[in-house]
Each structure stands twice: as C-alpha cells, then as structure tokens.
Design a protein around this motif. Structure first.
Motif, short mmCIF file in Angstrom:
data_model
loop_
_atom_site.label_atom_id
_atom_site.label_comp_id
_atom_site.label_asym_id
_atom_site.label_seq_id
_atom_site.Cartn_x
_atom_site.Cartn_y
_atom_site.Cartn_z
N VAL A 1 0.83 -1.21 0.00
CA VAL A 1 0.00 0.00 0.00
C VAL A 1 0.86 1.25 0.00
O VAL A 1 0.62 2.19 -0.78
CB VAL A 1 -0.94 -0.01 1.22
N ILE A 2 1.88 1.28 0.83
CA ILE A 2 2.76 2.45 0.90
C ILE A 2 3.46 2.68 -0.43
O ILE A 2 3.52 3.82 -0.93
CB ILE A 2 3.79 2.27 2.04
N THR A 3 3.97 1.62 -1.04
CA THR A 3 4.67 1.75 -2.31
C THR A 3 3.72 2.20 -3.42
O THR A 3 4.08 3.05 -4.26
CB THR A 3 5.33 0.42 -2.70
N ALA A 4 2.51 1.64 -3.43
CA ALA A 4 1.54 2.01 -4.46
C ALA A 4 1.20 3.49 -4.39
O ALA A 4 1.13 4.18 -5.42
CB ALA A 4 0.28 1.16 -4.32
N ILE A 5 0.99 4.00 -3.19
CA ILE A 5 0.66 5.42 -3.04
C ILE A 5 1.86 6.29 -3.39
O ILE A 5 1.71 7.37 -3.99
CB ILE A 5 0.17 5.71 -1.61
N ALA A 6 3.07 5.83 -3.07
CA ALA A 6 4.26 6.64 -3.31
C ALA A 6 4.60 6.76 -4.79
O ALA A 6 5.02 7.84 -5.24
CB ALA A 6 5.44 6.04 -2.54
N VAL A 7 4.43 5.70 -5.56
CA VAL A 7 4.88 5.69 -6.96
C VAL A 7 3.76 5.92 -7.97
O VAL A 7 4.04 6.15 -9.14
CB VAL A 7 5.61 4.37 -7.29
N THR A 8 2.51 5.86 -7.54
CA THR A 8 1.38 6.04 -8.46
C THR A 8 0.85 7.46 -8.34
O THR A 8 0.31 7.84 -7.29
CB THR A 8 0.26 5.03 -8.17
N ARG A 9 0.99 8.21 -9.40
CA ARG A 9 0.61 9.62 -9.36
C ARG A 9 -0.89 9.80 -9.16
O ARG A 9 -1.33 10.74 -8.51
CB ARG A 9 1.03 10.30 -10.66
N LYS A 10 -1.68 8.88 -9.67
CA LYS A 10 -3.12 9.00 -9.55
C LYS A 10 -3.60 8.83 -8.11
O LYS A 10 -4.70 9.26 -7.76
CB LYS A 10 -3.80 7.94 -10.44
N LEU A 11 -2.79 8.23 -7.28
CA LEU A 11 -3.15 8.01 -5.87
C LEU A 11 -2.67 9.13 -4.96
O LEU A 11 -2.86 9.05 -3.75
CB LEU A 11 -2.58 6.68 -5.38
N HIS A 12 -2.04 10.17 -5.52
CA HIS A 12 -1.58 11.29 -4.72
C HIS A 12 -2.75 12.21 -4.40
O HIS A 12 -2.95 13.25 -5.03
CB HIS A 12 -0.47 12.05 -5.45
N HIS A 13 -3.54 11.79 -3.43
CA HIS A 13 -4.75 12.51 -3.03
C HIS A 13 -4.77 12.60 -1.52
O HIS A 13 -4.35 11.66 -0.83
CB HIS A 13 -5.99 11.77 -3.55
N PRO A 14 -5.22 13.72 -0.93
CA PRO A 14 -5.20 13.86 0.54
C PRO A 14 -5.89 12.72 1.28
O PRO A 14 -5.45 12.34 2.36
CB PRO A 14 -5.93 15.20 0.76
N ALA A 15 -6.97 12.18 0.72
CA ALA A 15 -7.65 11.07 1.38
C ALA A 15 -6.75 9.85 1.48
O ALA A 15 -6.79 9.11 2.47
CB ALA A 15 -8.94 10.73 0.63
N ASN A 16 -5.91 9.65 0.46
CA ASN A 16 -5.01 8.50 0.47
C ASN A 16 -3.80 8.72 1.37
O ASN A 16 -3.13 7.74 1.74
CB ASN A 16 -4.54 8.18 -0.95
N TYR A 17 -3.52 9.96 1.73
CA TYR A 17 -2.43 10.21 2.67
C TYR A 17 -2.76 9.61 4.03
O TYR A 17 -1.86 9.10 4.72
CB TYR A 17 -2.17 11.71 2.80
N LEU A 18 -4.02 9.68 4.43
CA LEU A 18 -4.43 9.06 5.69
C LEU A 18 -4.29 7.55 5.62
O LEU A 18 -3.86 6.90 6.59
CB LEU A 18 -5.87 9.45 6.03
N ILE A 19 -4.66 6.97 4.48
CA ILE A 19 -4.51 5.53 4.31
C ILE A 19 -3.04 5.14 4.31
O ILE A 19 -2.65 4.10 4.88
CB ILE A 19 -5.20 5.08 3.02
N CYS A 20 -2.18 5.95 3.72
CA CYS A 20 -0.75 5.69 3.73
C CYS A 20 -0.20 5.76 5.15
O CYS A 20 0.62 4.91 5.55
CB CYS A 20 -0.04 6.69 2.83
N SER A 21 -0.62 6.74 5.92
CA SER A 21 -0.18 6.84 7.31
C SER A 21 -0.67 5.66 8.13
O SER A 21 0.06 5.15 9.00
CB SER A 21 -0.67 8.15 7.92
N LEU A 22 -1.90 5.20 7.86
CA LEU A 22 -2.40 4.00 8.54
C LEU A 22 -1.54 2.80 8.19
O LEU A 22 -1.22 1.97 9.07
CB LEU A 22 -3.85 3.76 8.12
N ALA A 23 -1.15 2.67 6.94
CA ALA A 23 -0.30 1.55 6.53
C ALA A 23 1.07 1.62 7.20
O ALA A 23 1.63 0.59 7.58
CB ALA A 23 -0.16 1.54 5.00
N VAL A 24 1.61 2.83 7.34
CA VAL A 24 2.90 2.98 8.03
C VAL A 24 2.78 2.53 9.49
O VAL A 24 3.65 1.83 10.02
CB VAL A 24 3.38 4.43 7.95
N THR A 25 1.69 2.93 10.15
CA THR A 25 1.47 2.54 11.53
C THR A 25 1.34 1.03 11.66
O THR A 25 1.95 0.41 12.56
CB THR A 25 0.22 3.23 12.08
#
Length: 406
Positions: free
Chosen positions: A51-75
C-alpha cells in the motif's frame, strides 16, 4: 498490545522463572504456533508495504484522502516489524530475556502504534464524513497540509494516551521483575484512561460517523433517483438527456474526475481517491434547461420507435446499476466496522473486566489469542481500505508485475 493489569496479563509467565536446558526444546504445538504467527507478521509487512509503495509511486493516488490511508499503513507496518516479532519470541519462551530497557521500549511502541492504528480509523471516518456531507466546501479545504495535520494530531493523541501508564510502570517498581514484560498496577483509573482513549471513544465516534455517512448517502441516492425521474419525463416527450456532467464541471481541488455519474455511497466508502462533491441542484437545473430545449427540437425531428425503446432500456438500466453500487458500498461499510469490532472489542472487554474485578483473571493462552486478534487488524486494514478501489487495484497489479509505467 498490553494494557495495565494487576493480574497475569497478556503475556503472563510462570512464576518459577527457571529456564533450564530441558525447556529449550519446544513442543510441536509451540513450533506450529510460532510459524503461524510469523506468517501473519510477514503478510502484514508485505501488504502494508504494498500500500505504501503504491501510493508513493502512483501519481493517480496522490490525493489527501489517500495520505491518511498511507499513514495508517505505516502505523500497521510498525506493528508488524517492531511489535509482532518480540511478541512471538515472548510467547515462544514464556519469559522475557532481553532486559527491562528493551521491555520498556517494546511496550511503548506496542501501545502507541496499536492506539495510533485505531485512531487512524477514526480520522478516516471523519474525513469521509466531511467529504460526503460538506463536499463542496470540504473539497477546497482537503489539502495535503490538512491531511498531514490530521496525522500529526493522531500521533500526538496516541502518545498522550500511552504515556501515563508507561510512566506509572517505571516508577511503581514493576520493572524489577526481570522475567516479565507486563504492566501491573492497582489503579483502575489508568485502565479506564487507556481503554476509553484507545478504543471505546474511537469506536463510538466511528459508529456515529459511519451511520451518518450511510444516511447522507441514502439522501443523495434519493435525490439522484428524483433527477432520474425528471430525465424520464423528458424522454416521454421525445428527448433524451445525456448522463454525463456538464462541460467544465469538476472538483475544485483538481482531483480525479469520472466521465459518468457515480454512486455517492460507493465513492464515499470504498474509493476516497476519486470522491466528487454532489451537484444535484446544478444537474437538475441543467436537465430542466435541456428538457425545454429538447422538446422544441423533438417537434421538428422524427425518431424511430426502435431508438426510443433502446434509450428507454438504457434509462431503466441505470437504477439497477445504482442499486448494486449502493449495496456494494453498504457491504464495504459493514466490513470496515465489522473487522474493527471483531479484532479489538474482545481484547478491550477483557482488559476492563480483568482490571476492575479483583477475582477475575484469564489464561495465558486466551490472553495471547486476544492480543493477536487485535494485531490481526493491522493485516486486515490495508486490504479493506484499498481492495474496493479500482485505482489501488491497478496500482497493485502493476507493482506485482514489476511494471515501470505507473
């Protein structure tokens, strides 16, 4: 995740503390248990890294809502890397051999990360509630900086919830027990403080917000059906209103757009990266204008019965599609709440009972099972919050295929 307990808690050990060469040979059941827990830890690490890699490298997923999901994945990744391995060793040996300094660090990371994971779910619920109930205004405020501020607040609250019990453990003399790594005290206040802040208050908030989200989605669905009825009235007069949005109609934040109308519940629950604010009033007014203009045009145009029938069939197909999307959104919502409750509620119920009833206790096996049932939520989170999103699915497929064209 080991909250305070004055009985033998989540990782209770034998009181003898004897560790001879005979005990180094593990029974088959212990080996099987260790392998199973290790597989869960590896899967949790893999899916959260995905999940973290997908959000980091996929430009279409660079959305504020997905930043919360990325932070959840990091946790959840921190839980898998820093908490689960020590827990496996502790369960395997039944005693703590790594010293009290490592014990304190492990307990701190355990409680803080598990609490932070739960609070992230509440933050995502707040974000989705604002996105569907105040879409136009919130689309302007929904920026990366605001998402970062929400993540910072979540981590700060997690530390504030976890710190007092850890400080009390350090100064209460419990750390002198070299063969254990649990927090023991006789104050119910710390138990209520920890459990309410880490679970029960976030649970209540999540239930209330998702209930309001579902009701708001139903309201938007009814408005859409009313607009479809208006479209049908235009069709009966020999005209057909196009189903796409008017030209230039898009999000104020520059987010992704869909060329065809979508179900608000689906976008609010399972696809936060492509949420769009509802514009029912604009669409109804535009449709009314088209109705009047198309009525005049239809008087000078001859339409065959076959074309009219095909367009009517297209119209009647719309509500069926919308209904299926609404059911899909409702099932996604049920999965989110159900997984969270099933994973964490038994553990926190046990903590309250054990720490408020002097004659109540739990077996070591049951305590370990309830703890790992909570850890399992860190494996389920990246699946539930991304598997229903088409953008995430495509990104995962490209990552698995090692595609460089993201």
């Amino acid at each position: 995740m080991d909250f305070p307990s004055y009985t033998e808690g989540v990782f209770a050990t034998n009181s003898s503390g004897n560790y001879s060469l005979e005990t180094t040979k593990l029974p088959p059941s212990k080996i099987l248990l260790s392998l199973t827990l290790s597989v869960l830890a590896i899967l949790t690490t893999f899916f959260n890294c995905l999940v973290i890699t997908a959000i980091a490298v996929t430009r279409k997923l660079h959305h504020p809502a997905n930043y919360l999901i990325c932070s959840l994945a990091v946790t959840d990744l921190l839980v898998a890397v820093l908490v689960m391995p020590f827990s496996i060793m502790y369960i395997q040996k039944e005693t703590w051999h790594m010293g009290q300094v490592v014990c304190t660090i492990w307990l701190s990371v355990d409680i803080t990360c598990c609490t932070c994971s739960i609070l992230h779910l509440a933050a995502i619920a707040i974000d989705r509630y604002r996105a569907i109930t105040d879409a136009v205004e919130y689309s302007r405020k929904r920026t990366g900086a605001r998402a970062g501020a929400m993540v910072a607040v979540v981590w700060l609250l997690s530390i504030l919830i976890s710190l007092p019990p850890l400080i009390w453990r350090h100064y209460s003399g419990d750390a002198e027990q070299e063969d254990q790594c649990i927090m023991m005290h006789h104050h119910i206040t710390f138990t209520l403080y920890s459990t309410l802040g880490a679970f029960y208050i976030p649970l209540l908030l999540i239930l209330i917000l998702y209930y309001k989200i579902y009701r708001a989605a139903q309201t938007l669905y009814m408005r859409r059906e009313a607009s479809r009825a208006s479209r049908h009235s235009c069709m009966t007069n020999g005209s057909m209103i196009p189903s796409s949005y008017p030209a230039g109609d898009g999000d104020g934040d520059g987010g992704p757009r869909s060329p065809e109308p979508i179900s608000p519940p689906e976008k609010s629950f399972s696809e936060p990266s492509t949420e769009e604010p509802p514009r029912e009033r604009v669409r109804v007014s535009v449709k009314a204008f088209h109705c009047k203009s198309r009525r005049h045009e239809s008087r000078s145009e001859s339409r065959s019965d076959s074309r009219s029938e095909s367009r009517r069939s297209q119209f009647y197909q719309g509500p069926r599609i919308s209904g299926s999307r609404e059911r899909k959104a409702a099932s996604t919502l049920g999965l989110i709440i159900g997984a969270f409750v099933i994973c964490w509620l038994p553990f926190f119920v046990k903590e309250v009972i054990v720490n408020t009833c002097s004659s109540c206790s739990t077996s070591m096996e049951m305590a370990d099972f309830l703890t790992w049932l909570g850890y399992l939520n860190s494996l389920i989170n990246p699946l539930i919050y991304t598997i229903f999103n088409e953008d995430f699915k495509k990104a995962f497929q490209r990552l698995v295929r090692c595609s460089h064209y993201l």
